[in-house]
Scaffold this motif. Sequence first.
Motif, PDB file in Angstrom:
ATOM      1  N   UNK A  35       4.047   2.428   5.669  1.00  0.00           N
ATOM      2  CA  UNK A  35       4.193   3.176   4.412  1.00  0.00           C
ATOM      3  C   UNK A  35       3.250   4.375   4.362  1.00  0.00           C
ATOM      4  N   UNK A  36       2.834   4.859   5.531  1.00  0.00           N
ATOM      5  CA  UNK A  36       1.937   6.022   5.568  1.00  0.00           C
ATOM      6  C   UNK A  36       2.534   7.209   4.811  1.00  0.00           C
ATOM      7  N   UNK A  37       3.844   7.385   4.921  1.00  0.00           N
ATOM      8  CA  UNK A  37       4.499   8.527   4.295  1.00  0.00           C
ATOM      9  C   UNK A  37       5.039   8.267   2.910  1.00  0.00           C
ATOM     10  N   UNK A  38       4.734   7.120   2.324  1.00  0.00           N
ATOM     11  CA  UNK A  38       5.183   6.817   0.954  1.00  0.00           C
ATOM     12  C   UNK A  38       4.111   7.300  -0.023  1.00  0.00           C
ATOM     13  N   UNK A  39       4.410   8.283  -0.861  1.00  0.00           N
ATOM     14  CA  UNK A  39       3.371   8.875  -1.717  1.00  0.00           C
ATOM     15  C   UNK A  39       2.837   7.950  -2.796  1.00  0.00           C
ATOM     16  N   UNK A  40       3.703   7.093  -3.353  1.00  0.00           N
ATOM     17  CA  UNK A  40       3.299   6.224  -4.459  1.00  0.00           C
ATOM     18  C   UNK A  40       3.808   4.809  -4.211  1.00  0.00           C
ATOM     19  N   UNK A  41       2.914   3.848  -4.357  1.00  0.00           N
ATOM     20  CA  UNK A  41       3.307   2.438  -4.288  1.00  0.00           C
ATOM     21  C   UNK A  41       3.023   1.818  -5.646  1.00  0.00           C
ATOM     22  N   UNK A  42       4.067   1.601  -6.422  1.00  0.00           N
ATOM     23  CA  UNK A  42       3.907   0.975  -7.735  1.00  0.00           C
ATOM     24  C   UNK A  42       4.417  -0.466  -7.668  1.00  0.00           C
ATOM     25  N   UNK A  43       4.512  -1.089  -8.813  1.00  0.00           N
ATOM     26  CA  UNK A  43       4.933  -2.495  -8.863  1.00  0.00           C
ATOM     27  C   UNK A  43       6.334  -2.677  -8.286  1.00  0.00           C
ATOM     28  N   UNK A  44       7.241  -1.752  -8.602  1.00  0.00           N
ATOM     29  CA  UNK A  44       8.612  -1.880  -8.116  1.00  0.00           C
ATOM     30  C   UNK A  44       8.671  -1.756  -6.596  1.00  0.00           C
ATOM     31  N   UNK A  45       7.960  -0.746  -6.041  1.00  0.00           N
ATOM     32  CA  UNK A  45       7.957  -0.553  -4.591  1.00  0.00           C
ATOM     33  C   UNK A  45       7.361  -1.770  -3.899  1.00  0.00           C
ATOM     34  N   UNK A  46       6.234  -2.263  -4.420  1.00  0.00           N
ATOM     35  CA  UNK A  46       5.604  -3.449  -3.831  1.00  0.00           C
ATOM     36  C   UNK A  46       6.548  -4.647  -3.886  1.00  0.00           C
ATOM     37  N   UNK A  47       7.256  -4.792  -4.994  1.00  0.00           N
ATOM     38  CA  UNK A  47       8.206  -5.901  -5.141  1.00  0.00           C
ATOM     39  C   UNK A  47       9.298  -5.816  -4.079  1.00  0.00           C
ATOM     40  N   UNK A  48       9.812  -4.610  -3.842  1.00  0.00           N
ATOM     41  CA  UNK A  48      10.859  -4.434  -2.831  1.00  0.00           C
ATOM     42  C   UNK A  48      10.330  -4.762  -1.431  1.00  0.00           C
ATOM     43  N   UNK A  49       9.090  -4.342  -1.149  1.00  0.00           N
ATOM     44  CA  UNK A  49       8.509  -4.611   0.166  1.00  0.00           C
ATOM     45  C   UNK A  49       8.304  -6.106   0.369  1.00  0.00           C
ATOM     46  N   UNK A  50       7.820  -6.774  -0.674  1.00  0.00           N
ATOM     47  CA  UNK A  50       7.631  -8.231  -0.593  1.00  0.00           C
ATOM     48  C   UNK A  50       8.966  -8.929  -0.372  1.00  0.00           C
ATOM     49  N   UNK A  51       9.990  -8.499  -1.076  1.00  0.00           N
ATOM     50  CA  UNK A  51      11.326  -9.084  -0.894  1.00  0.00           C
ATOM     51  C   UNK A  51      11.815  -8.899   0.534  1.00  0.00           C
ATOM     52  N   UNK A  52      11.595  -7.670   1.079  1.00  0.00           N
ATOM     53  CA  UNK A  52      12.041  -7.386   2.445  1.00  0.00           C
ATOM     54  C   UNK A  52      11.312  -8.277   3.447  1.00  0.00           C
ATOM     55  N   UNK A  53      10.000  -8.438   3.250  1.00  0.00           N
ATOM     56  CA  UNK A  53       9.226  -9.284   4.171  1.00  0.00           C
ATOM     57  C   UNK A  53       9.673 -10.741   4.100  1.00  0.00           C
ATOM     58  N   UNK A  54       9.999 -11.206   2.891  1.00  0.00           N
ATOM     59  CA  UNK A  54      10.483 -12.580   2.732  1.00  0.00           C
ATOM     60  C   UNK A  54      11.835 -12.764   3.412  1.00  0.00           C
ATOM     61  N   UNK A  55      12.673 -11.730   3.319  1.00  0.00           N
ATOM     62  CA  UNK A  55      14.008 -11.818   3.917  1.00  0.00           C
ATOM     63  C   UNK A  55      13.917 -11.934   5.439  1.00  0.00           C
TER      64      UNK A  55
END
Length: 277
Positions: A198-218
Amino acid sequence: MGSSLTDFIEDNRAAIFEQWVDEMKDVQSDRADKVIADNVYNNISAEFIELILSNTFQMNASFVAKLEDVIDRIVRLGWPLTYLISGINKLERIIFDKYVAQDNETSYLKKDLFYEFDEWLTPVSHEIIEIYSRSLESTIGLQKMALQELSAPLIPVFDKITVMPLIGTIDTERAKQIMENLLQGVVKHRSEVVLIDITGVPVVDTMVAHHIIQASEAVRLVGTKCLLVGIRPEIAQTIVNLGINLNQLVTKNSLKKGIETALEMTNRQIIEVEELQ
């Protein structure tokens, strides 16, 4: 179209085109792509107008096929539909003015001439609009597919190790694409470890973190471990302030450290080898 007008167009085709090119200079600024080479513009313009002038009778399949080919290229170059319609309107006026200016045609009724032009160019204009719309829709669809593929690429860097570099903002639609690419990619490449960068992701908010956690769980459910890398200090501070729990994810501050960890997780490591003297 009457044979007299047809013969006139055939006899004066070069002069008509020359005047058309000169008058279209006033509307060239409407082209979306102004950096296009002049020779490309002139060649396609000539092909377009020559095709219109050659169709002085009822449209047939051959004419429509050639028109589709020219317009497909025009769409890919980014020229707007208004530019083509302006070109048709100018062509009509140029031919009309030249035709009625003939000394031997003073008795020709302008009303009848208007009818002939309407019968000739109106169907052509309608066909141009329809073809342009279809071509533009197809082009946009292909571009959207390409952007979706590029928005969440999965890159194999070592055997059993893949990386997904993310750049830009992550919305719900893109998060869905990330999830699909991850699941398909780790199975395809038989990945044991996948790194989400996520080096190139400018903002990590609750929604972005939630999506990343979901992806890792999948990906964990299909037997792949997930690492989150590229966490900059400001991103780490934001995550802490928001109270986002990333304890279930292995995190690293750089892709380099993430790859070193991934190699260790697959029972490998980077060893420095001394140069032979």
